[in-house]
Design a protein around this motif. Structure first.
Motif, PDB file in Angstrom:
ATOM      1  N   ASN A 130       0.843  -1.127   0.034  1.00 46.62           N
ATOM      2  CA  ASN A 130      -0.146   0.141  -0.101  1.00 46.62           C
ATOM      3  C   ASN A 130       0.956   1.175   0.134  1.00 46.62           C
ATOM      4  O   ASN A 130       1.573   1.719   1.063  1.00 46.62           O
ATOM      5  N   THR A 135       0.327   4.318  -0.250  1.00 47.45           N
ATOM      6  CA  THR A 135      -0.226   5.467   0.129  1.00 47.45           C
ATOM      7  C   THR A 135       0.066   5.461   1.458  1.00 47.45           C
ATOM      8  O   THR A 135       0.374   6.395   2.205  1.00 47.45           O
ATOM      9  N   TRP A 181      -7.644   2.258  -9.358  1.00 45.13           N
ATOM     10  CA  TRP A 181      -6.591   1.988  -8.348  1.00 45.13           C
ATOM     11  C   TRP A 181      -5.051   1.961  -8.896  1.00 45.13           C
ATOM     12  O   TRP A 181      -4.341   2.578  -8.055  1.00 45.13           O
ATOM     13  N   ARG A 205      -2.483   4.791  -7.667  1.00 43.47           N
ATOM     14  CA  ARG A 205      -1.423   4.365  -7.026  1.00 43.47           C
ATOM     15  C   ARG A 205      -0.130   5.095  -7.792  1.00 43.47           C
ATOM     16  O   ARG A 205       0.789   5.492  -7.192  1.00 43.47           O
ATOM     17  N   GLU A 235      -6.199   2.719  -2.852  1.00 42.17           N
ATOM     18  CA  GLU A 235      -5.819   3.357  -1.491  1.00 42.17           C
ATOM     19  C   GLU A 235      -6.233   4.437  -1.040  1.00 42.17           C
ATOM     20  O   GLU A 235      -5.879   5.448  -1.791  1.00 42.17           O
TER      21      GLU A 235
END
Length: 392
Positions: free
Chosen positions: A148, A150, A197, A201, A313
């Protein structure tokens, strides 16, 4: 007479995307008088004019009497689609970033935040070298995907915000970044929340590249450098070469996308830069992405295969600071009072996406709704009761 800060008037006007002339006409004062008011540090205005300002801009009267924090460097703004943005759009987005920085600064009185852990790079550090240094900062091995990005970035001190851009900005801008804080030491990244996503990202990785590479040094093609950084951060070239398929096709690249969390479009460019395929193959793959369509007519370039593989995220730092510092049962009005009397809708826009857990469940959020009775509490005795280090 009422004392107001000119900076606050200008800030509210830009957030509402009103010209000076239009606002002046709406509150029945001359345009030069309003311009003079906005340029003044403080000014005395009648209660009647203050009430008209509050009504026209939909900001509380109290907001205009809160001293602004001069904690933003305009030159630090980096818009990836800068050439397509109007001055009004740029001002609007900049003010939202400033608002996020001010709200963060105010919340820091109630809850601690992750320390800023960004590397100081020597002049001339390449994007690939910078990405490797950041991966080390994140305690990641070369063969380890980022689960992840973020969350990793927030734990390194990055202030991230998701915003729903309106139709005019939606097709023009994915993300932008700047620096906020008392010493403009904290990077803030604003992301378009409606992006897929993989696009969101990659935008986060791109803006991290700006934060690491371009805080002070801006020569060269900074967009290309940030692109290189993003690809290398998400998928190091060493691993790319090891896992690259012998005959790259969109379908044979999917396992790389799924494992490393990087879009097919970025993979194609990454592979080309690493001399893993020639320009003919690169253009062929891009054309296939552009020409292939889903049953509903959307092209693969706009909605790639595996578009629903992961959840988006979502940042959590600001939401976590609210929960820790003001309490899980605080209402939007409490957050507004604590952070400078910002409009409740603006706070909801800035923090609303931070309430959604990655599994889709709603958190016990202080922003669930608006409380104007039982949940209104005194903030004078709340000072840093906990630490919001875990933004997960």
């Amino acid at each position: 007479m009422s004392t107001v800060y000119g900076r606050r008037v200008r800030q509210a006007r830009r957030i509402r995307r009103l010209s000076v002339s239009r606002l002046a006409a709406g509150i029945d004062i001359r345009q030069p008088r309003l311009s003079e008011l906005e340029r003044s540090y403080t000014a005395e205005i009648s209660p009647e004019i203050l009430a008209k300002l509050s009504s026209a801009l939909d900001f509380t009267e109290a907001f205009f009497s809160v001293e602004p924090r001069e904690s933003f460097h305009l030159g630090s703004l980096l818009f990836r689609a800068k050439s397509t943005l109007t001055d009004t759009d740029a001002d609007y987005l900049a003010e939202y970033a400033i608002a996020a920085g001010e709200i963060f600064g105010a919340l820091s009185h109630f809850a601690s935040s992750p320390a800023i852990r960004f590397p100081e790079l020597r002049i001339g550090t390449s994007p690939d070298e910078a990405a490797d240094i950041v991966r080390q900062q994140f305690s990641l091995r070369h063969e380890e995907p980022i689960d992840n990005l973020t969350r990793k970035s927030e734990r390194a001190g990055v202030l991230a915000v998701n915003l729903i851009f309106d139709a005019r900005l939606h097709s023009r801008l994915d993300a932008f970044s700047c620096w906020v804080g008392d010493y403009t030491e904290r990077p803030i990244i604003v992301l378009r929340s409606s992006a897929s996503w993989e696009r969101l990202r990659w935008s986060m990785a791109h803006e991290l590249g700006h934060a690491v590479l371009h805080r002070r040094q801006r020569d060269g093609d900074i967009e290309d450098e940030a692109n290189q950084f993003a690809n290398e951060l998400l998928l190091p070239s060493m691993a790319l070469r090891r896992e690259w398929p012998r005959n790259p096709t969109l379908m044979s690249l999917l396992p790389l996308k799924e494992k490393w969390g990087i879009s097919l479009q970025a993979l194609i460019q990454h592979g080309y830069r690493a001399d893993l395929m020639d320009d003919y193959r690169r253009m062929s793959l891009y054309k296939q992405l552009s020409n292939r369509k889903w049953p509903d007519g959307v092209r693969w370039r706009e909605r790639e295969p595996a578009y629903n593989l992961r959840d988006i995220e979502l940042p959590r730092m600001l939401g976590k600071m609210v929960e820790v510092g003001l309490g899980a049962d605080a209402g939007l009005d409490v957050v507004s009072e604590a952070t400078g009397n910002w409009p409740i809708l603006l706070i909801q826009q800035l923090l609303g996406t931070q309430l959604q857990k990655s599994d889709g469940a709603r958190s016990r959020s202080p922003l669930r709704g608006i409380s104007r009775s039982a949940q209104v509490v005194s903030l004078s005795d709340r000072r840093r009761p906990g630490i919001a280090e875990d933004c997960g």
